[in-house]
Scaffold this motif. Sequence first.
Motif, PDB file in Angstrom:
ATOM      1  N   ILE A  32      25.026   6.353 -18.900  1.00  0.00           N
ATOM      2  CA  ILE A  32      23.886   6.881 -19.634  1.00  0.00           C
ATOM      3  C   ILE A  32      23.497   8.224 -19.028  1.00  0.00           C
ATOM      4  N   SER A  33      23.478   9.237 -19.861  1.00  0.00           N
ATOM      5  CA  SER A  33      23.059  10.567 -19.410  1.00  0.00           C
ATOM      6  C   SER A  33      21.551  10.698 -19.589  1.00  0.00           C
ATOM      7  N   LYS A  34      21.006  11.718 -18.965  1.00  0.00           N
ATOM      8  CA  LYS A  34      19.574  11.995 -19.142  1.00  0.00           C
ATOM      9  C   LYS A  34      19.273  12.269 -20.615  1.00  0.00           C
ATOM     10  N   ALA A  35      20.177  12.978 -21.285  1.00  0.00           N
ATOM     11  CA  ALA A  35      19.965  13.308 -22.696  1.00  0.00           C
ATOM     12  C   ALA A  35      19.921  12.044 -23.558  1.00  0.00           C
ATOM     13  N   GLU A  36      20.797  11.093 -23.270  1.00  0.00           N
ATOM     14  CA  GLU A  36      20.805   9.849 -24.046  1.00  0.00           C
ATOM     15  C   GLU A  36      19.518   9.059 -23.830  1.00  0.00           C
ATOM     16  N   LEU A  37      19.094   8.962 -22.588  1.00  0.00           N
ATOM     17  CA  LEU A  37      17.867   8.229 -22.292  1.00  0.00           C
ATOM     18  C   LEU A  37      16.651   8.967 -22.851  1.00  0.00           C
ATOM     19  N   TYR A  38      16.685  10.277 -22.775  1.00  0.00           N
ATOM     20  CA  TYR A  38      15.600  11.100 -23.325  1.00  0.00           C
ATOM     21  C   TYR A  38      15.440  10.830 -24.818  1.00  0.00           C
ATOM     22  N   GLN A  39      16.551  10.765 -25.543  1.00  0.00           N
ATOM     23  CA  GLN A  39      16.490  10.503 -26.988  1.00  0.00           C
ATOM     24  C   GLN A  39      15.790   9.181 -27.278  1.00  0.00           C
ATOM     25  N   GLN A  40      16.076   8.164 -26.473  1.00  0.00           N
ATOM     26  CA  GLN A  40      15.447   6.859 -26.662  1.00  0.00           C
ATOM     27  C   GLN A  40      13.938   6.941 -26.429  1.00  0.00           C
ATOM     28  N   TYR A  41      13.548   7.596 -25.339  1.00  0.00           N
ATOM     29  CA  TYR A  41      12.118   7.705 -25.022  1.00  0.00           C
ATOM     30  C   TYR A  41      11.389   8.595 -26.032  1.00  0.00           C
ATOM     31  N   LEU A  42      12.021   9.646 -26.470  1.00  0.00           N
ATOM     32  CA  LEU A  42      11.401  10.531 -27.450  1.00  0.00           C
ATOM     33  C   LEU A  42      11.203   9.801 -28.778  1.00  0.00           C
ATOM     34  N   ALA A  43      12.179   9.016 -29.182  1.00  0.00           N
ATOM     35  CA  ALA A  43      12.065   8.251 -30.428  1.00  0.00           C
ATOM     36  C   ALA A  43      10.906   7.261 -30.351  1.00  0.00           C
ATOM     37  N   SER A  45       8.144   7.417 -28.107  1.00  0.00           N
ATOM     38  CA  SER A  45       6.824   7.993 -27.821  1.00  0.00           C
ATOM     39  C   SER A  45       6.466   9.164 -28.730  1.00  0.00           C
ATOM     40  N   GLY A  46       7.468   9.919 -29.152  1.00  0.00           N
ATOM     41  CA  GLY A  46       7.200  11.105 -29.955  1.00  0.00           C
ATOM     42  C   GLY A  46       6.665  12.274 -29.146  1.00  0.00           C
ATOM     43  N   ASP A  47       6.542  12.106 -27.852  1.00  0.00           N
ATOM     44  CA  ASP A  47       5.978  13.127 -26.973  1.00  0.00           C
ATOM     45  C   ASP A  47       7.077  13.640 -26.043  1.00  0.00           C
ATOM     46  N   GLN A  48       7.470  14.906 -26.235  1.00  0.00           N
ATOM     47  CA  GLN A  48       8.574  15.470 -25.455  1.00  0.00           C
ATOM     48  C   GLN A  48       8.286  15.490 -23.957  1.00  0.00           C
ATOM     49  N   LYS A  52      10.343  13.390 -21.146  1.00  0.00           N
ATOM     50  CA  LYS A  52      11.042  14.070 -20.049  1.00  0.00           C
ATOM     51  C   LYS A  52      10.579  13.550 -18.693  1.00  0.00           C
ATOM     52  N   GLN A  53       9.265  13.388 -18.534  1.00  0.00           N
ATOM     53  CA  GLN A  53       8.734  12.889 -17.266  1.00  0.00           C
ATOM     54  C   GLN A  53       9.243  11.478 -16.970  1.00  0.00           C
ATOM     55  N   GLU A  54       9.264  10.638 -17.977  1.00  0.00           N
ATOM     56  CA  GLU A  54       9.716   9.263 -17.792  1.00  0.00           C
ATOM     57  C   GLU A  54      11.195   9.214 -17.428  1.00  0.00           C
ATOM     58  N   VAL A  55      12.009   9.995 -18.094  1.00  0.00           N
ATOM     59  CA  VAL A  55      13.450  10.036 -17.807  1.00  0.00           C
ATOM     60  C   VAL A  55      13.694  10.570 -16.397  1.00  0.00           C
ATOM     61  N   ASP A  56      12.996  11.627 -16.019  1.00  0.00           N
ATOM     62  CA  ASP A  56      13.148  12.164 -14.659  1.00  0.00           C
ATOM     63  C   ASP A  56      12.767  11.119 -13.611  1.00  0.00           C
ATOM     64  N   LYS A  57      11.688  10.407 -13.863  1.00  0.00           N
ATOM     65  CA  LYS A  57      11.238   9.357 -12.944  1.00  0.00           C
ATOM     66  C   LYS A  57      12.291   8.247 -12.834  1.00  0.00           C
ATOM     67  N   ILE A  58      12.816   7.816 -13.962  1.00  0.00           N
ATOM     68  CA  ILE A  58      13.832   6.749 -13.973  1.00  0.00           C
ATOM     69  C   ILE A  58      15.068   7.190 -13.203  1.00  0.00           C
ATOM     70  N   PHE A  59      15.547   8.396 -13.458  1.00  0.00           N
ATOM     71  CA  PHE A  59      16.750   8.867 -12.775  1.00  0.00           C
ATOM     72  C   PHE A  59      16.523   9.022 -11.276  1.00  0.00           C
ATOM     73  N   SER A  60      15.333   9.453 -10.886  1.00  0.00           N
ATOM     74  CA  SER A  60      15.077   9.609  -9.446  1.00  0.00           C
ATOM     75  C   SER A  60      15.100   8.259  -8.740  1.00  0.00           C
ATOM     76  N   GLN A  61      14.764   7.199  -9.448  1.00  0.00           N
ATOM     77  CA  GLN A  61      14.742   5.871  -8.842  1.00  0.00           C
ATOM     78  C   GLN A  61      16.067   5.126  -8.979  1.00  0.00           C
ATOM     79  N   LEU A  62      16.789   5.345 -10.071  1.00  0.00           N
ATOM     80  CA  LEU A  62      17.949   4.502 -10.370  1.00  0.00           C
ATOM     81  C   LEU A  62      19.308   5.154 -10.152  1.00  0.00           C
ATOM     82  N   ASP A  63      19.382   6.463 -10.160  1.00  0.00           N
ATOM     83  CA  ASP A  63      20.672   7.138 -10.009  1.00  0.00           C
ATOM     84  C   ASP A  63      21.076   7.109  -8.534  1.00  0.00           C
ATOM     85  N   ILE A  64      21.548   5.959  -8.109  1.00  0.00           N
ATOM     86  CA  ILE A  64      21.834   5.703  -6.695  1.00  0.00           C
ATOM     87  C   ILE A  64      22.851   6.693  -6.129  1.00  0.00           C
TER      88      ILE A  64
END
Length: 155
Positions: A32-43, A45-48, A52-64
């Motif tokens: 899963i790329s950031k772009a793919e996850l971003y698309q899911q969150y944008l769909a 929340s509707g809030d860019q 973006k903040q949520e995806v960045d947070k997820i990647f900082s915690q999970l991208d081991i």
Amino acid sequence: MSLMIEYLMPQEERDKISQTFYKIDLNNDGKISKAELYQQYLARSGDQNQAKQEVDKIFSQLDINENQFLDFNEFLIASCNKKALFKEENLRNFFNKLDRNHSKQISANELKIFFYNTNLSSSDWQQVIHLGEKKQELNNKISYQEFVSLLTENE
């Protein structure tokens, strides 16, 4: 942790997590790329900015492995029910599976048996063992308490 999940997580739970992973992995490349996850969150929340903040947070915690993708193991570790997985009985059973000589401690050689597909050198294995050792107990082995501490320290 991923080996523990492989041995102890019910297949149904693994299948549900896998389905979710492949819904997010839009190009089906197994990560899963950031772009793919971003698309899911944008769909959702509707809030860019929020997406973006949520995806960045997820990647900082999970991208081991910090490769800018979430592979299935990283996703699985993040998605599993750790409370159920870390039940005393499961931890004890898994420790005993690793402790092949029943010495009540896991040696580097015993770990190598289960992680034979890795490319770790002997010195790397010693570093893995040292992760679990208490300063007063440098014996090149991991006790049950050290094992539990290693698995649960970030939970």
